[in-house]
Design a protein around this motif. Structure first.
Motif, PDB file in Angstrom:
ATOM      1  N   UNK A  93       0.834  -1.206   0.000  1.00 19.15           N
ATOM      2  CA  UNK A  93       0.000   0.000   0.000  1.00 19.15           C
ATOM      3  C   UNK A  93       0.869   1.256   0.000  1.00 19.15           C
ATOM      4  N   UNK A  94       2.124   1.119   0.446  1.00 17.49           N
ATOM      5  CA  UNK A  94       3.011   2.287   0.523  1.00 17.49           C
ATOM      6  C   UNK A  94       3.766   2.527  -0.784  1.00 17.49           C
ATOM      7  N   UNK A  95       3.573   1.654  -1.762  1.00 18.90           N
ATOM      8  CA  UNK A  95       4.246   1.853  -3.053  1.00 18.90           C
ATOM      9  C   UNK A  95       3.729   3.124  -3.722  1.00 18.90           C
ATOM     10  N   UNK A  96       4.646   3.775  -4.422  1.00 15.74           N
ATOM     11  CA  UNK A  96       4.258   5.007  -5.112  1.00 15.74           C
ATOM     12  C   UNK A  96       3.276   4.695  -6.244  1.00 15.74           C
ATOM     13  N   UNK A  97       3.568   3.574  -6.945  1.00 17.16           N
ATOM     14  CA  UNK A  97       2.684   3.184  -8.055  1.00 17.16           C
ATOM     15  C   UNK A  97       2.008   1.871  -7.687  1.00 17.16           C
ATOM     16  N   UNK A  98       0.693   1.844  -7.755  1.00 11.42           N
ATOM     17  CA  UNK A  98      -0.030   0.595  -7.472  1.00 11.42           C
ATOM     18  C   UNK A  98      -1.285   0.588  -8.336  1.00 11.42           C
ATOM     19  N   UNK A  99      -1.864  -0.605  -8.558  1.00 15.56           N
ATOM     20  CA  UNK A  99      -3.031  -0.652  -9.451  1.00 15.56           C
ATOM     21  C   UNK A  99      -4.185   0.217  -8.960  1.00 15.56           C
ATOM     22  N   UNK A 100      -4.415   0.246  -7.647  1.00 19.35           N
ATOM     23  CA  UNK A 100      -5.544   1.044  -7.159  1.00 19.35           C
ATOM     24  C   UNK A 100      -5.270   2.540  -7.317  1.00 19.35           C
ATOM     25  N   UNK A 101      -4.003   2.930  -7.124  1.00 15.08           N
ATOM     26  CA  UNK A 101      -3.687   4.357  -7.304  1.00 15.08           C
ATOM     27  C   UNK A 101      -3.902   4.755  -8.769  1.00 15.08           C
ATOM     28  N   UNK A 102      -3.520   3.866  -9.685  1.00 12.01           N
ATOM     29  CA  UNK A 102      -3.727   4.169 -11.115  1.00 12.01           C
ATOM     30  C   UNK A 102      -5.226   4.225 -11.422  1.00 12.01           C
ATOM     31  N   UNK A 103      -5.965   3.253 -10.875  1.00 11.06           N
ATOM     32  CA  UNK A 103      -7.411   3.232 -11.115  1.00 11.06           C
ATOM     33  C   UNK A 103      -8.068   4.489 -10.537  1.00 11.06           C
ATOM     34  N   UNK A 104      -7.624   4.882  -9.343  1.00  7.13           N
ATOM     35  CA  UNK A 104      -8.173   6.090  -8.716  1.00  7.13           C
ATOM     36  C   UNK A 104      -7.935   7.312  -9.588  1.00  7.13           C
ATOM     37  N   UNK A 105      -6.731   7.376 -10.172  1.00  2.00           N
ATOM     38  CA  UNK A 105      -6.396   8.527 -11.021  1.00  2.00           C
ATOM     39  C   UNK A 105      -7.264   8.528 -12.285  1.00  2.00           C
ATOM     40  N   UNK A 106      -7.505   7.330 -12.846  1.00  3.15           N
ATOM     41  CA  UNK A 106      -8.271   7.259 -14.095  1.00  3.15           C
ATOM     42  C   UNK A 106      -9.756   7.490 -13.878  1.00  3.15           C
ATOM     43  N   UNK A 107     -10.267   6.973 -12.740  1.00  6.95           N
ATOM     44  CA  UNK A 107     -11.725   6.939 -12.613  1.00  6.95           C
ATOM     45  C   UNK A 107     -12.277   7.860 -11.536  1.00  6.95           C
ATOM     46  N   UNK A 108     -11.419   8.324 -10.636  1.00  2.05           N
ATOM     47  CA  UNK A 108     -11.914   9.196  -9.572  1.00  2.05           C
ATOM     48  C   UNK A 108     -12.613   8.450  -8.453  1.00  2.05           C
ATOM     49  N   UNK A 109     -12.492   7.099  -8.393  1.00  2.00           N
ATOM     50  CA  UNK A 109     -13.123   6.361  -7.290  1.00  2.00           C
ATOM     51  C   UNK A 109     -12.413   6.665  -5.972  1.00  2.00           C
ATOM     52  N   UNK A 110     -13.022   6.274  -4.871  1.00  3.14           N
ATOM     53  CA  UNK A 110     -12.401   6.493  -3.563  1.00  3.14           C
ATOM     54  C   UNK A 110     -11.544   5.285  -3.215  1.00  3.14           C
ATOM     55  N   UNK A 111     -10.216   5.463  -3.111  1.00  2.00           N
ATOM     56  CA  UNK A 111      -9.366   4.306  -2.807  1.00  2.00           C
ATOM     57  C   UNK A 111      -9.218   4.084  -1.306  1.00  2.00           C
ATOM     58  N   UNK A 112      -9.198   2.819  -0.894  1.00  2.00           N
ATOM     59  CA  UNK A 112      -8.968   2.468   0.518  1.00  2.00           C
ATOM     60  C   UNK A 112      -7.806   1.484   0.573  1.00  2.00           C
ATOM     61  N   UNK A 113      -6.958   1.653   1.575  1.00  2.00           N
ATOM     62  CA  UNK A 113      -5.769   0.795   1.700  1.00  2.00           C
ATOM     63  C   UNK A 113      -5.750   0.161   3.083  1.00  2.00           C
TER      64      UNK A 113
END
Ligand code: SF4
Length: 458
Positions: free
Chosen positions: A245-265
């Motif tokens: 979860x502490x990685x700078x790049x992760x699939x959820x972070x990319x998805x959050x950027x593309x879609x604007x969803x609320x990410x939880x870690x």
């Protein structure tokens, strides 16, 4: 808590991690109709297939672009094209997941450019997803997360800027590598809480399927391309893995950027505290109360802790494995009264120590050594200096356990010297109970043998 800097050494002896393309293969095997293709020499694919088949006891096909001496000199473009054509002809896949290897990276093959040309000449080809995974730049965990990130990055379009009224009820769920049994359980838990899980990757069937009536070129199961594409309209998403979860790049972070969803870690839900946190989040997202059967399961877990706390209380452990797994197991051990002497991972992301600091109290961290980039020679030395009562990790720790006459509680990947690796459960209240009882019985077995006459009752 102190970390591994003092014991850094120039040579790795029997690394406590696996190679990056293996992580890529684990990730791509969880996508429906996907064939993993390693861009490199045959040996990389053969070793990885051997490793996975031995753990999962399932047929595992991993293609290779089959480098030879001339390819290593002139580049692997022609081999890559031929490999893709062969895969399309033989498997008819819905997607091909391509991962580079040490050799193709060292000679500087520009795979994204090659794939662009292949796509231009063949617009009807299925998605060709590429992750750069040279093993000298990271462990299998690096390859795993890079491949999942590549899937989201390369497969999903940017979401529309105005998503008002268009959000669906899918819950994208990116998890650290789990056993198929735990993957099934996590999907059940999310479903019980009234949500629709989209588990990525989902190898609950592809790597743990039933009996085949006739030969199938590709195993059934896996997260579908349609579900992956629908994630773009999800309201919220969840990443399970405290260190990743502490990685700078992760699939959820990319998805959050593309879609604007609320990410939880969150960390993996192992034990009461972590499962409570996980279910509380699902409750927030769904607005649904925790079902009675889960509350009863929780109650039975507490009862098991009470019944057997005297067996484990005050014992010491050494834990090794994937960073996310170690970051989940150590707080669980603290919860059942076991002190972790060494928390080790062969990965070297630098996030394990931070993850543990965020999950443990100061008292629980006291005297614990965190070793990143660990090898088994170092762990064996540490175990001789300060002997634990048991080890917890993959079967690769067996030689060390045998030499030091210390029980090994097998968890994680790979489990090569026992059957049932894919059905090991550690998640949720039920998984914690299974794990707790396995540790108790592992300790009892040693004590029983050591008494000389044995005992028949506790
Ligand atoms: S050469 Fe590199 S990619 Fe291939 S098996 Fe060895 S470590 Fe893995």
């Amino acid at each position: 808590m102190f970390n591994s800097e003092e014991i850094m050494k120039p040579v790795t002896e029997n690394a406590c991690s696996l190679c990056a393309p293996l992580g890529a293969a684990l990730a791509f095997k969880g996508v429906e109709g996907c064939v993993p293709l390693l861009h490199g020499s045959q040996g990389c694919a053969t070793y990885i297939r051997r490793y996975m088949i031995s753990h999962f006891k399932e047929p595992v096909d991993i293609a290779s672009s089959n480098f030879h001496e001339d390819t290593a000199i002139f580049g692997g473009g022609a081999n890559l094209r031929m490999a893709i054509d062969n895969i399309l002809r033989q498997y008819k896949p819905k997607i091909i997941g391509i991962a580079s290897t040490c050799l193709s990276e060292t000679i500087g093959d520009d795979v994204p450019m090659m794939l662009k040309e292949i796509r231009k000449a063949n617009p009807d080809y299925p998605p060709l997803i590429f992750a750069s995974t040279p093993s000298y730049s990271g462990s299998h965990e690096e390859g795993y997360w890079k491949s999942l990130s590549a899937l989201v990055d390369q497969l999903l379009p940017e979401g529309p800027s105005d998503m008002a009224g268009k959000r669906n009820d899918l819950l994208p769920l990116f998890t650290a590598a789990l056993s198929p049994a735990d993957q099934r359980h996590i999907k059940d838990l999310v479903g019980l809480m009234g949500l629709f899980p989209c588990l990525v990757p989902d190898s609950s069937e592809t790597l743990d399927g039933g009996k085949w009536e006739e030969y199938e070129t590709l195993p059934r199961g896996g997260v579908s391309l349609e579900s992956l594409q629908n994630m773009i309209e999800a309201k919220a998403g969840l990443h399970l893995g405290a260190a990743s979860a502490l990685r700078e790049i992760s699939p959820l972070k990319i998805l959050g950027r593309k879609s604007g969803l609320t990410p939880h870690f969150q960390g993996l839900p192992v034990g009461i505290r972590a499962t409570d946190r996980f279910l509380a989040l699902l409750q927030d997202l769904s607005g649904q109360a925790i079902p009675k059967m889960l509350l009863e399961e929780r109650s039975r877990l507490i009862d098991a802790y009470v019944d057997s706390h005297k067996i484990l209380s005050g014992l010491k452990a050494m834990v090794f494995g994937d960073e996310d797994l170690v970051a989940a197991l150590v707080p669980f051990l603290a919860e059942i009264g076991v002190k972790t002497l060494v928390a080790a991972s062969g990965s070297r992301s630098g996030h394990l120590k931070k993850a543990l600091e965020s999950l443990l109290s100061k008292e629980e961290q006291e005297g614990m050594q965190v070793v990143e980039g660990a090898d088994y020679a170092t762990l064996e030395k540490l175990a001789e200096e300060n002997p634990p009562d048991f080890f917890m990790g993959s079967s690769k720790g067996y030689a060390m356990a045998r030499k030091t006459k210390t029980p090994l509680i097998r968890v994680g990947f790979p489990i090569h010297d026992r059957v049932g690796g894919p059905s090991i459960r550690i998640l949720g209240y039920g998984g914690a109970r299974e794990l707790f009882e396995r540790i108790c019985n592992g300790i009892l077995e040693v004590r029983q043998e050591a008494t000389g006459v044995g005992f028949s009752y506790l």
